[in-house]
Design a protein around this motif. Structure first.
Motif, PDB file in Angstrom:
ATOM      1  N   GLY A  86     -26.635  18.727 -19.241  1.00 57.75           N
ATOM      2  CA  GLY A  86     -26.725  17.505 -20.025  1.00 57.75           C
ATOM      3  C   GLY A  86     -25.374  16.920 -20.388  1.00 57.75           C
ATOM      4  O   GLY A  86     -24.568  16.553 -19.536  1.00 57.75           O
ATOM      5  N   ASP A  87     -25.108  16.846 -21.699  1.00 57.21           N
ATOM      6  CA  ASP A  87     -23.888  16.216 -22.193  1.00 57.21           C
ATOM      7  C   ASP A  87     -22.632  16.945 -21.720  1.00 57.21           C
ATOM      8  O   ASP A  87     -21.587  16.313 -21.515  1.00 57.21           O
ATOM      9  CB  ASP A  87     -23.905  16.165 -23.724  1.00 57.21           C
ATOM     10  N   ALA A  88     -22.721  18.260 -21.538  1.00 58.88           N
ATOM     11  CA  ALA A  88     -21.552  19.007 -21.061  1.00 58.88           C
ATOM     12  C   ALA A  88     -21.154  18.554 -19.659  1.00 58.88           C
ATOM     13  O   ALA A  88     -19.963  18.413 -19.340  1.00 58.88           O
ATOM     14  CB  ALA A  88     -21.842  20.507 -21.072  1.00 58.88           C
ATOM     15  N   LEU A  89     -22.146  18.302 -18.806  1.00 53.31           N
ATOM     16  CA  LEU A  89     -21.846  17.796 -17.470  1.00 53.31           C
ATOM     17  C   LEU A  89     -21.300  16.375 -17.553  1.00 53.31           C
ATOM     18  O   LEU A  89     -20.361  16.013 -16.827  1.00 53.31           O
ATOM     19  CB  LEU A  89     -23.114  17.838 -16.605  1.00 53.31           C
ATOM     20  N   ARG A  90     -21.857  15.548 -18.450  1.00 54.68           N
ATOM     21  CA  ARG A  90     -21.364  14.174 -18.618  1.00 54.68           C
ATOM     22  C   ARG A  90     -19.897  14.166 -19.034  1.00 54.68           C
ATOM     23  O   ARG A  90     -19.105  13.359 -18.550  1.00 54.68           O
ATOM     24  CB  ARG A  90     -22.167  13.433 -19.708  1.00 54.68           C
ATOM     25  N   ARG A  91     -19.539  15.066 -19.942  1.00 52.41           N
ATOM     26  CA  ARG A  91     -18.142  15.115 -20.395  1.00 52.41           C
ATOM     27  C   ARG A  91     -17.216  15.567 -19.271  1.00 52.41           C
ATOM     28  O   ARG A  91     -16.077  15.102 -19.169  1.00 52.41           O
ATOM     29  CB  ARG A  91     -18.009  16.045 -21.603  1.00 52.41           C
ATOM     30  N   ALA A  92     -17.690  16.476 -18.435  1.00 51.03           N
ATOM     31  CA  ALA A  92     -16.850  16.983 -17.339  1.00 51.03           C
ATOM     32  C   ALA A  92     -16.666  15.930 -16.258  1.00 51.03           C
ATOM     33  O   ALA A  92     -15.574  15.819 -15.677  1.00 51.03           O
ATOM     34  CB  ALA A  92     -17.474  18.248 -16.749  1.00 51.03           C
ATOM     35  N   VAL A  93     -17.735  15.162 -15.968  1.00 53.11           N
ATOM     36  CA  VAL A  93     -17.672  14.132 -14.920  1.00 53.11           C
ATOM     37  C   VAL A  93     -18.346  12.867 -15.452  1.00 53.11           C
ATOM     38  O   VAL A  93     -19.486  12.564 -15.099  1.00 53.11           O
ATOM     39  CB  VAL A  93     -18.366  14.594 -13.617  1.00 53.11           C
ATOM     40  N   PRO A  94     -17.644  12.100 -16.272  1.00 51.57           N
ATOM     41  CA  PRO A  94     -18.277  10.913 -16.872  1.00 51.57           C
ATOM     42  C   PRO A  94     -18.786   9.911 -15.851  1.00 51.57           C
ATOM     43  O   PRO A  94     -19.768   9.200 -16.118  1.00 51.57           O
ATOM     44  CB  PRO A  94     -17.136  10.309 -17.714  1.00 51.57           C
ATOM     45  N   ALA A  95     -18.142   9.825 -14.686  1.00 53.51           N
ATOM     46  CA  ALA A  95     -18.539   8.815 -13.697  1.00 53.51           C
ATOM     47  C   ALA A  95     -19.785   9.197 -12.913  1.00 53.51           C
ATOM     48  O   ALA A  95     -20.365   8.356 -12.216  1.00 53.51           O
ATOM     49  CB  ALA A  95     -17.383   8.577 -12.724  1.00 53.51           C
ATOM     50  N   LEU A  96     -20.235  10.458 -13.002  1.00 53.12           N
ATOM     51  CA  LEU A  96     -21.362  10.927 -12.191  1.00 53.12           C
ATOM     52  C   LEU A  96     -22.674  10.330 -12.671  1.00 53.12           C
ATOM     53  O   LEU A  96     -22.898  10.161 -13.868  1.00 53.12           O
ATOM     54  CB  LEU A  96     -21.428  12.456 -12.249  1.00 53.12           C
ATOM     55  N   SER A  97     -23.543  10.046 -11.722  1.00 54.37           N
ATOM     56  CA  SER A  97     -24.848   9.465 -12.051  1.00 54.37           C
ATOM     57  C   SER A  97     -25.625  10.364 -13.015  1.00 54.37           C
ATOM     58  O   SER A  97     -25.632  11.596 -12.863  1.00 54.37           O
ATOM     59  CB  SER A  97     -25.667   9.286 -10.768  1.00 54.37           C
ATOM     60  N   PRO A  98     -26.338   9.770 -13.981  1.00 56.31           N
ATOM     61  CA  PRO A  98     -27.137  10.572 -14.911  1.00 56.31           C
ATOM     62  C   PRO A  98     -28.321  11.269 -14.255  1.00 56.31           C
ATOM     63  O   PRO A  98     -28.983  12.086 -14.897  1.00 56.31           O
ATOM     64  CB  PRO A  98     -27.599   9.538 -15.946  1.00 56.31           C
ATOM     65  N   ARG A  99     -28.585  10.978 -12.956  1.00 53.10           N
ATOM     66  CA  ARG A  99     -29.674  11.694 -12.289  1.00 53.10           C
ATOM     67  C   ARG A  99     -29.355  13.171 -12.162  1.00 53.10           C
ATOM     68  O   ARG A  99     -30.244  13.990 -11.979  1.00 53.10           O
ATOM     69  CB  ARG A  99     -29.972  11.088 -10.926  1.00 53.10           C
ATOM     70  N   TYR A 100     -28.085  13.524 -12.285  1.00 55.23           N
ATOM     71  CA  TYR A 100     -27.678  14.928 -12.227  1.00 55.23           C
ATOM     72  C   TYR A 100     -27.532  15.447 -13.653  1.00 55.23           C
ATOM     73  O   TYR A 100     -26.650  15.019 -14.400  1.00 55.23           O
ATOM     74  CB  TYR A 100     -26.372  15.074 -11.449  1.00 55.23           C
ATOM     75  N   ALA A 101     -28.418  16.372 -14.016  1.00 60.02           N
ATOM     76  CA  ALA A 101     -28.475  16.844 -15.401  1.00 60.02           C
ATOM     77  C   ALA A 101     -28.010  18.285 -15.553  1.00 60.02           C
ATOM     78  O   ALA A 101     -27.960  18.800 -16.672  1.00 60.02           O
ATOM     79  CB  ALA A 101     -29.899  16.705 -15.940  1.00 60.02           C
ATOM     80  N   PHE A 102     -27.684  18.954 -14.432  1.00 55.54           N
ATOM     81  CA  PHE A 102     -27.247  20.343 -14.499  1.00 55.54           C
ATOM     82  C   PHE A 102     -26.144  20.557 -13.464  1.00 55.54           C
ATOM     83  O   PHE A 102     -26.178  19.989 -12.368  1.00 55.54           O
ATOM     84  CB  PHE A 102     -28.405  21.305 -14.215  1.00 55.54           C
ATOM     85  N   GLY A 103     -25.170  21.368 -13.829  1.00 59.48           N
ATOM     86  CA  GLY A 103     -24.104  21.670 -12.886  1.00 59.48           C
ATOM     87  C   GLY A 103     -23.456  22.997 -13.204  1.00 59.48           C
ATOM     88  O   GLY A 103     -23.667  23.569 -14.281  1.00 59.48           O
ATOM     89  N   VAL A 104     -22.698  23.502 -12.241  1.00 57.84           N
ATOM     90  CA  VAL A 104     -21.898  24.698 -12.484  1.00 57.84           C
ATOM     91  C   VAL A 104     -20.465  24.392 -12.069  1.00 57.84           C
ATOM     92  O   VAL A 104     -20.209  23.760 -11.041  1.00 57.84           O
ATOM     93  CB  VAL A 104     -22.442  25.930 -11.716  1.00 57.84           C
ATOM     94  N   LEU A 105     -19.547  24.813 -12.903  1.00 61.66           N
ATOM     95  CA  LEU A 105     -18.126  24.636 -12.645  1.00 61.66           C
ATOM     96  C   LEU A 105     -17.558  25.943 -12.111  1.00 61.66           C
ATOM     97  O   LEU A 105     -17.591  26.974 -12.795  1.00 61.66           O
ATOM     98  CB  LEU A 105     -17.398  24.250 -13.934  1.00 61.66           C
ATOM     99  N   VAL A 106     -17.057  25.925 -10.867  1.00 62.23           N
ATOM    100  CA  VAL A 106     -16.367  27.070 -10.282  1.00 62.23           C
ATOM    101  C   VAL A 106     -14.872  26.835 -10.494  1.00 62.23           C
ATOM    102  O   VAL A 106     -14.229  26.082  -9.758  1.00 62.23           O
ATOM    103  CB  VAL A 106     -16.706  27.236  -8.792  1.00 62.23           C
TER     104      VAL A 106
END
Length: 439
Positions: A179-199
């Motif tokens: 959610g918001d953690a992904l938005r903060r990491a990649v603000p430009a990314l489409s909101p259709r992506y709600a989950f991510g992992v940072l390697v």
């Protein structure tokens, strides 16, 4: 004909892509006299090194061929615009490679062994590239900011359990972003992506072409000799190398290393080995001065396209097209990449002027089991193979160069080279990495 006497052990490094230039540097530093043979300019658009996504990722231990992929083959043949496609016209020639490809990923144990074999090549890559870039005078071209794998939902991430277990089992760690953690990491990314992992261990290159050129220049400053020619074979005398044959004449050398990417198959045959090597053609699109872009590399699960902030703008790279090497590009596949960029970064305009776009197609030199070919040739111990890195050439180049150096210095005992053996293709079904791990 007689050849001039050589007082120092000379090595002809054939090919000046990322594998060739890093090998030339390692060998020159080890005291060899290096001749770097390449007809084209290092870092030019003809090389796979030029156009890749530019990632140095330990997470790339997951092979392309995975259990269950065989079920998707009919779709590959009927959908010319899918993420992995096969041109019908090339199918008869590609069939042996394709069957080996499916076989290599048919069981969990096989892909586990492949991942273990890739780990030592990939894990040290980001740090080694940072050191190489600094030594070459271009430290700004290598970033170590990590990379994000983005998914529409957590369930989509969990559907890739095997891939992420392979990464975890091979030392890759990550941080979940929801959610918001992904938005903060990649603000430009489409909101259709709600989950991510940072390697976090992943690095990337801001200009792969310029980086390869800088490394080639660095090798020459160290003493390597650049020879503008195309290698065509070897002058062997009683099993020992006397020279490399080129279109500009003989290049005397005590040793030779084949690093010519997709062109390596013919040279390998002349060195006594029939290697299964095909092109996984990939495409990229670069948007200059993008209105929206990530600050670190991102790969989305629904496209498998990597997006990377580079010096020229925003690069999207991906797609796998299996067909004849000489077939014309299908630029519709670049259009797919461009459309993905727009979907992923909605801040980009609907229409982009052509003068803001760069399109490219190149050849990943790929073996069916996803592992490179590294080791002595069958015709002579003086000729080494070092190619076939597929999707991980940039990331694994520094460690490949170290292995080649140690082979030529006679101290390769620390390496388990069985999984990379050129002789693993001697039968129709290649021996698996698991069967070769202890050789």
């Amino acid at each position: 004909m007689s050849l001039p006497a050589q007082t120092q052990t000379s090595v002809a490094v054939i090919g000046a892509g990322i594998i060739g230039v890093t090998t030339a540097i390692a060998l020159q530093q080890a005291g060899f006299e290096v001749r770097l043979i390449e007809a084209a300019e290092p870092g030019g658009q003809q090389a796979a090194s030029y156009g890749n996504a530019g990632w140095f990722s330990p997470a790339s231990v997951v092979p392309m061929s995975m259990p269950g992929l065989w079920r998707k083959v009919p779709g590959m043949l009927t959908d010319p615009l899918g993420p992995l496609t096969i041109r019908w016209t090339a199918l008869p020639r590609l069939l042996p490679w394709l069957l080996r490809f499916l076989y290599a990923g048919a069981t969990t144990s096989r892909v586990e062994a492949t991942a273990r074999a890739l780990r030592p090549l990939l894990e040290p890559g980001p740090a080694m590239h940072a050191e190489l870039a600094a030594a070459a005078g271009v430290p700004e071209l290598v970033c170590r900011s990590g990379a994000i794998y983005a998914y529409p939902t957590r369930a989509d991430f969990e559907a890739e359990t095997l891939a992420w277990r392979l990464r975890r089992d091979n030392g890759v760690s990550w941080t979940e972003l929801q959610g918001d953690a992904l938005r903060r990491a990649v603000p430009a990314l489409s909101p259709r992506y709600a989950f991510g992992v940072l390697v976090g261990a992943t690095g990337h290159c801001l200009d792969p072409g310029a980086y390869v050129r800088a490394l080639a220049d660095h090798a020459i400053r160290l003493g390597a000799r650049r020879i503008r020619a195309r290698a065509s074979g070897f002058d062997l005398r009683q099993g020992r190398l006397a020279a490399v044959l080129t279109d500009s004449g003989l290049v005397p050398a005590h040793r030779a290393v084949i690093c010519t990417g997709i062109q390596s198959r013919d040279l390998a045959r002349k060195a006594g080995d029939r290697v299964s090597l095909e092109s996984e053609r990939g495409y990229h699109v670069v948007v200059a001065a993008p209105e929206a872009m990530p600050t670190l590399p991102v790969q989305t699960s629904d496209s498998r396209i990597g997006t990377t902030p580079v010096a020229a703008g925003l690069r999207g790279a991906g797609q796998v097209e299996l067909c004849s090497i000489g077939a014309p590009p299908d630029w519709r596949r670049a259009d797919i990449v461009q459309a993905h960029l727009k979907r992923s970064y909605p801040g980009l305009p609907e229409t982009l002027a052509e003068d803001r776009l760069q399109r490219w197609m190149g050849h990943r030199p790929s073996t069916p089991d996803g592992l490179p070919v590294i080791g002595p040739s069958s015709a002579s111990p003086d000729i080494l193979h070092a190619y076939g890195h597929g999707h991980v050439g940039m990331a694994s180049a520094p460690m490949t160069a170290q292995i080649v150096r140690d082979l030529l210095l006679g101290r390769a005992g620390q390496w388990n080279l069985g999984p990379y053996s050129p002789r693993r293709f001697n039968g129709f079904w290649p021996r698996s990495a698991a069967s070769l791990e202890r050789r």
